[in-house]
Design a protein around this motif. Structure first.
Motif, short mmCIF file in Angstrom:
data_model
loop_
_atom_site.label_atom_id
_atom_site.label_comp_id
_atom_site.label_asym_id
_atom_site.label_seq_id
_atom_site.Cartn_x
_atom_site.Cartn_y
_atom_site.Cartn_z
N ALA A 60 -8.36 -10.38 -26.55
CA ALA A 60 -7.48 -9.99 -25.44
C ALA A 60 -7.76 -8.53 -25.08
N PHE A 61 -8.35 -8.30 -23.92
CA PHE A 61 -8.67 -6.94 -23.48
C PHE A 61 -7.39 -6.14 -23.26
N ALA A 62 -7.34 -4.92 -23.79
CA ALA A 62 -6.18 -4.05 -23.61
C ALA A 62 -6.18 -3.49 -22.19
N ALA A 63 -5.29 -4.01 -21.35
CA ALA A 63 -5.32 -3.70 -19.93
C ALA A 63 -5.15 -2.21 -19.65
N LYS A 64 -4.48 -1.48 -20.53
CA LYS A 64 -4.29 -0.06 -20.27
C LYS A 64 -5.61 0.70 -20.18
N LEU A 68 -7.73 -2.13 -13.37
CA LEU A 68 -8.14 -2.55 -12.03
C LEU A 68 -8.30 -4.07 -12.02
N VAL A 69 -7.63 -4.73 -11.10
CA VAL A 69 -7.59 -6.20 -11.09
C VAL A 69 -8.98 -6.81 -11.03
N PRO A 70 -9.93 -6.31 -10.21
CA PRO A 70 -11.26 -6.92 -10.21
C PRO A 70 -11.98 -6.79 -11.56
N VAL A 71 -11.73 -5.70 -12.28
CA VAL A 71 -12.32 -5.56 -13.62
C VAL A 71 -11.70 -6.58 -14.56
N LEU A 72 -10.38 -6.71 -14.51
CA LEU A 72 -9.71 -7.71 -15.35
C LEU A 72 -10.21 -9.11 -15.02
N ALA A 73 -10.42 -9.39 -13.74
CA ALA A 73 -10.91 -10.71 -13.33
C ALA A 73 -12.31 -10.98 -13.90
N ALA A 74 -13.16 -9.95 -13.93
CA ALA A 74 -14.50 -10.12 -14.50
C ALA A 74 -14.41 -10.41 -15.99
N LEU A 75 -13.47 -9.77 -16.67
CA LEU A 75 -13.28 -10.03 -18.10
C LEU A 75 -12.74 -11.43 -18.34
N MET A 80 -12.38 -13.74 -21.89
CA MET A 80 -11.43 -12.92 -22.63
C MET A 80 -9.99 -13.26 -22.24
N GLY A 81 -9.06 -12.85 -23.10
CA GLY A 81 -7.66 -12.82 -22.76
C GLY A 81 -7.28 -11.42 -22.34
N CYS A 82 -5.99 -11.14 -22.24
CA CYS A 82 -5.54 -9.83 -21.78
C CYS A 82 -4.29 -9.41 -22.55
N GLU A 83 -4.34 -8.21 -23.10
CA GLU A 83 -3.17 -7.62 -23.76
C GLU A 83 -2.51 -6.66 -22.81
N VAL A 84 -1.21 -6.81 -22.60
CA VAL A 84 -0.48 -5.97 -21.65
C VAL A 84 0.67 -5.28 -22.37
N ALA A 85 1.04 -4.11 -21.86
CA ALA A 85 2.10 -3.33 -22.50
C ALA A 85 3.23 -2.97 -21.55
N VAL A 104 -1.15 -11.52 -23.95
CA VAL A 104 -0.32 -11.06 -25.06
C VAL A 104 0.48 -9.86 -24.58
N PHE A 105 1.79 -9.90 -24.77
CA PHE A 105 2.69 -8.84 -24.30
C PHE A 105 3.14 -8.00 -25.48
N ASP A 106 2.66 -6.75 -25.52
CA ASP A 106 3.05 -5.77 -26.54
C ASP A 106 3.72 -4.60 -25.83
N SER A 107 4.84 -4.17 -26.34
CA SER A 107 5.51 -2.97 -25.83
C SER A 107 6.65 -2.67 -26.78
N PRO A 108 6.91 -1.39 -27.05
CA PRO A 108 8.07 -1.06 -27.88
C PRO A 108 9.38 -1.03 -27.09
N ALA A 109 9.32 -1.29 -25.79
CA ALA A 109 10.52 -1.13 -24.96
C ALA A 109 10.65 -2.25 -23.95
N LYS A 110 10.43 -3.49 -24.37
CA LYS A 110 10.54 -4.63 -23.44
C LYS A 110 12.00 -4.83 -23.03
N THR A 111 12.23 -4.97 -21.74
CA THR A 111 13.59 -5.23 -21.24
C THR A 111 13.91 -6.72 -21.36
N ARG A 112 15.20 -7.03 -21.17
CA ARG A 112 15.59 -8.45 -21.17
C ARG A 112 14.84 -9.21 -20.08
#
Length: 448
Positions: A60-64, A68-75, A80-85, A104-112
């Motif tokens: 899962a590529f770390a999106a941070k 850029l959406v075209p780069v993520l689309a190429a991955l 690949m998958g995608c890790e988001v924060a 994959v959703f990683d973040s120390p401050a996820k809201t409801r």
């Protein structure tokens, strides 16, 4: 004297064509970023090869690192998958075409609201703390989740050379600290209480972290997974998310360390990761994109102060914030080129390479030995495909530069694809509080 590396030759080839096509121009396009999409493909392939084929792995590529959406689309097309924060990164991953089960959703401050959205979509979630686990339980309200859900543990193995990049220190803000008094017991109870909790996530850090430290952190997470299974008397933990963090060599064009080298350290420290039938997720970012991108900027003026030459360029803090604010931790190479793109040769002169921002610390390089830069020359900044031009800093309202994807063929052809258009500095963006349809200071059509 050794000649230029194949990577340097490739950069020069791309630069020459970019100038020829007007993608770099001293009047209209002063700064641009380039992503080598062929290089990205090769790096992704090397990542897939590094891990044993007998183990089910989602990379899962770390999106941070480059959102850029075209780069993520190429991955995504590369498997690949995608890790988001953040919610913004999740939106970009979905727009790039990643199916929810490969996010994959990683973040120390996820809201409801963010958790509810992720769980409804079936995005994997790694909870950061006990309060978040309780929040997830309330949102599920007894339902069996579509998402796979894990908890992030802090192995507390220590830090690397860059404190801000070290996430497994004793007081890190991330995850549940495994060595704190009473925590293991509390974690084991959480697994008893929540049958949907089936994954362990860990991440020791990134740039500046030795591979052995990272692998020891993974080993402690695997040990805890076995402890959970033993305590519950069943095979509860089905997967280990080992994070990313492979450091990047910013000193030259060599790829060091490699994914193969890291997997070797994982085999040495955490053999059970590959032997116990776990599913594995990785979250590499910088190591996938950094060396597959560079930026180029024109020199506007040159001067001398205190006997040291200074080249004032159009690349500075807006595209290299980490280097400008922490140059010892984040040094970047600089290559000198003529305005037509050809590499400059000749005697090296120690000089500063400055950016355009209005503060004295806006320097890409201090006292750097380079062929003497002159107005109209180009400076090239290799290894900047992650975190640099893709994540601009809007100091002084400096505009975002264009970013171009690049592919080449064996016959010498270079093909560019616009990944992000340049901002026009005379057009105020919507986020500034108003929309200006005509460039500021330019008469409207009605007035002409």
């Amino acid at each position: 004297m050794t000649g230029p590396t194949p990577a340097a030759v490739r950069r020069e080839r791309i630069l020459l064509e970019a100038v020829r096509q007007g993608l770099l121009d001293p009047e209209r396009s002063l700064l641009a970023g380039f992503v080598d999409l062929d290089g990205v493909d090769a790096t992704v392939a090397s990542l897939h090869r590094a891990f044993p084929g007998s183990v089910p792995v989602l990379h899962a590529f770390a999106a941070k690192a480059n959102s850029l959406v075209p780069v993520l689309a190429a991955l995504e097309r590369g498997g690949m998958g995608c890790e988001v924060a953040t919610a913004g990164e999740l939106a970009r991953a979905l727009a790039a075409g990643f199916p929810p089960e490969r996010i994959v959703f990683d973040s120390p401050a996820k809201t409801r609201g963010e958790l509810e959205r992720a769980l409804d979509l079936g995005v994997a979630v790694n909870a950061d703390n006990f309060q978040e686990l309780a929040r997830i339980d309330r949102l599920l309200a007894g339902r069996r989740p579509v998402s796979r859900i894990g908890v992030r543990v802090n192995s507390q193995v220590g830090g690397g050379a860059i404190a801000s990049m070290s996430t497994a220190t004793s007081t890190s803000k991330f995850g549940v600290p495994l060595s704190d008094p009473g925590i293991r017991r509390q974690l084991l109870q959480a697994f008893r209480d929540h049958p949907w909790l089936t994954w362990i996530h860990t991440h020791a850090g990134s740039q500046g972290c030795p591979l052995d430290l990272m692998a020891r952190g993974v080993a402690l997470a695997v040990e805890f997974a076995e402890e959970v299974d033993a305590a519950l008397g069943e095979r509860r933990i089905v997967g280990i998310d080992i994070g990313g963090g492979l450091p990047v060599n910013f000193a030259d064009d060599a790829i060091d360390p490699t994914f193969d080298g890291y997997v070797a350290r994982l085999r040495a420290h955490a053999p059970a990761l590959f032997e116990r039938g776990y599913r594995v997720v990785t979250e590499f970012g910088r190591s996938v994109l950094a060396k597959n991108g560079f930026m180029a900027a024109y020199v506007e003026y040159t001067k001398s102060a205190g006997g040291r030459p200074i080249a004032v360029t159009h690349a500075g803090v807006q595209v290299a914030a980490r280097t400008v604010f922490a140059p010892e931790a984040w040094p970047l190479r600089i290559e000198a080129h003529h305005g037509n793109g050809l590499a400059k040769r000749g005697r090296l002169v120690r000089q500063d390479v400055a950016g355009p921002a209005c503060f004295s610390g806006d320097l890409l390089a201090r006292d750097r030995a380079l062929p003497l830069l002159e107005p109209g020359d180009l400076v090239v900044v290799p290894d900047s495909g992650a975190y640099y031009f893709s994540t601009p800093f809007h100091y002084n309202s400096l505009p975002e530069p264009a970013v171009h994807g690049v592919r080449t063929d064996g016959a010498g052809g270079v093909e560019f694809t616009l990944l992000r258009p340049a901002q026009d500095p005379w057009e105020l963006p919507d986020q500034d509080g108003l929309t200006v349809r005509e460039p500021v200071g330019v008469p409207s059509r009605e007035a002409c």
